[in-house]
Enzyme design. Sequence first.
Site, PDB file in Angstrom:
ATOM      1  CB  ALA A 196      43.346  19.504  31.564  1.00  0.00           C
ATOM      2  CD  GLU A 199      41.133  31.269  40.000  1.00  0.00           C
ATOM      3  OE1 GLU A 199      41.986  31.733  39.228  1.00  0.00           O
ATOM      4  OE2 GLU A 199      41.005  30.043  40.210  1.00  0.00           O
ATOM      5  CG  ASP A 245      35.647  28.038  36.307  1.00  0.00           C
ATOM      6  OD1 ASP A 245      34.650  27.854  35.586  1.00  0.00           O
ATOM      7  OD2 ASP A 245      36.718  28.466  35.870  1.00  0.00           O
TER       8      ASP A 245
END
Length: 400
Positions: free
Chosen positions: A137, A174, A186
């Site tokens: 999202a 990541e 983030d």
Amino acid sequence: MTTGGNNGLSASQLAMCKALTDAFAVQYGDCDGVQLVMAPGRVNLLGEHTDYNDGFVLPMTVDRGVYVACRARPDRRVRFWSRRFDERIDFRLGEAPATARGAWSCYVVGVVEELATSGQLERGIDAVIDGDLEPGAGLSSSAALEVAVALSLERVGGFEIGGVETARLCKRVEHDYAGVRCGIMDPFASRMGLSGQALFLDCRSLDYRHVPLALGDYRVVIISSGVRRALSDSAYNARRAECGEALAHFQSAEPDIAALRDVTDAMLAAHETNIDPLPFRRCRHVVSENRRVEAAIECLEAGDHEAFGRLMSESHRSLREDFEVSSVELDWLVDAANETDGVLGSRMTGAGFGGCTVSIAHVDSIPALAARIASAYAGQFNRRARTFVIETNLEAGPLG
Ligand code: GLA
């Protein structure tokens, strides 16, 4: 079981804790000695695509996140069950299974492996994961997952690595396990964000400062476009490569430049005609966005919400025209929000190409905004847009 009683948890958090501990008992036989941790998602107020250019960002946590119920094991076995995906991983420390890039398990395995390799994690864990952040999202569900897993391993392993180190570790995960060459914003926001505050971060020095969000009658409103985006999509890595191209150009002329953050307005003007237009525009976005973050801190501290809103809308224009990471859906949502009385400014937030927009809106304008978006967006795009108002943003940590 340790949920910390009520301890300021909302009704939905309490329900999440109960569901997790119940699931833990089903998975692992009982829930004696279970501990709970959570890490929130983030929304970025300003400073987009600046983190991997050593620049400035201004994110805040949201009111949703990833929750983990965990218990130490006496051996080196590692078991995580995802309630959302109804999938499990089960391995021994140092013998991590291969995982698909971008799957929930790759983030978990990455964090476990990093901490085992550094020698901090020496014992196994039984854990159940759930959350109320929708993956894809655009509110950093993967960073929240990594941070929550790191917190759970600290709890059961009896060690502490601290917030900044956790953010660095999650960034490596990541890169190495999910294949996304993202910046540090983030996980830093998820781990270090505080309730009622935005987080100003210098992504070069990692110096940071919490900035109170004294918004009075205004609220941070997030609208989800319903367009899922996978960060591992090549577009994100492509933007990084284009920034690298721009950097190489400026470095060939100005040896002191270490990152696009060091490019000044004067250098931009001097080079406009001797650099390809595309890397030039990417660089112009980064330079102007860093200025906007610095200006935004002053606006927040002075309580100038109107000016803050204008900076958000300028950021969107720059992301749409210079960095080219917006989409028709995001542009539509930003315009519709800005046309609503009481909305001071709006922009896409996060990597782009889908995900969410963020606006600053007067509390009285929010019902009209939400209603308008709900009906007109569906008519236009045949998808559902959802509006979230951040009343209480959360902090990462143990629950109880
Ligand atoms: C994603 C990345 C961040 C940052 C943003 C864009 O959220 O994970 O590191 O680059 O995109 O600002």
